[in-house]
Design a protein around this motif. Structure first.
Motif: not given
Length: 238
Positions: A217-225, A158-168, A232-235
């Motif tokens: 910075g833009v490339l890193i953010d796109q990679l994380l997305k 349940a926390a995985v989507p927010d983990i990626f948000t926090g990572l970004r 998190v394909h179900w989000e």
């Protein structure tokens, strides 16, 4: 187009806004001859290495601390006050202390970036656990699941989507701190190159450093997305 028009008509002095042609020529010179006796790609790799090490350390420590703080009240009582104290302090405020404690080498710079990246990851993980519906936890417990099984099968997924948000967010905060980390007691890195060139009014070199950081910075953010969409394909799907 506006940049080309302004520089072509000499509306601003070249020291304030160099032309795109001059910036391109300066980039070629820096690529071949470097800056301050260090190759341009070496400056870039040093900056990225500092950022990568700091963010990885923040991930390794911040994710488990955030999840466990949200799940175990005792850990929250110990860890949360410290993180909440660090979070609002501008990283540059304690950089001098880090240099006194850890020296002027890589350790102080990486630690500064680590302290900048840690709170966003921790808070995202902590908040994600506290938002989980208690009925899920209670239902699993009534079916005989242990606390560890509940954590692995309910809390963490349940926390995985927010983990990626926090990572970004963490990468963004650490990335904006990189110039501060390289402005004191440094002789390499893109941030240092920007600060050093500003002392001699080399605005073309400054723009090259800024453009490199911005594009990266833009490339890193796109990679994380893309990673988030993969893992998190179900989000967002109903």
């Amino acid at each position: 187009m506006i940049w080309t028009l302004v520089t072509g008509l000499d509306l601003l002095p070249e020291v304030l806004l160099p032309s795109l042609g001059k910036i391109g020529n300066t980039f070629v010179k820096l690529w071949h001859f470097g800056y301050g006796g260090v190759a341009l790609y070496t400056h870039y790799l040093i900056t990225m290495q500092r950022l990568l090490i700091a963010v990885l350390c923040a991930i390794v420590l911040g994710i488990p601390l955030g999840l466990m703080s949200g799940y175990v009240p005792l850990i929250k009582a110990i860890v949360d006050p410290l993180i909440q104290f660090i979070r609002p302090i501008p990283p540059l405020a304690y950089y001098t202390l880090l240099i006194l404690w850890l020296g002027i080498g890589e350790t102080s710079k990486i630690t500064l970036l680590f302290l900048a990246a840690l709170p966003p990851i921790y808070i995202a993980c902590f908040d994600s656990v506290t938002r989980i519906d208690l009925e899920y936890l209670q239902s699993a417990s009534s079916l005989g699941a242990s606390r560890w099984q509940i954590f692995c099968n309910i809390v963490f997924p349940a926390a995985v989507p927010d983990i990626f948000t926090g990572l970004r967010s963490a990468v963004g905060v650490a990335y904006t701190t990189i110039v501060s980390a390289e402005m004191i007691a440094a002789s390499s890195g893109i941030g240092w190159m920007i600060i050093d060139s500003s002392h001699y009014l080399k605005s073309d070199v400054m723009f090259i450093g800024i453009i490199l950081l911005g594009v990266t910075g833009v490339l890193i953010d796109q990679l994380l997305k893309r990673l988030e969409l993969h893992f998190v394909h179900w989000e967002g799907k109903k």
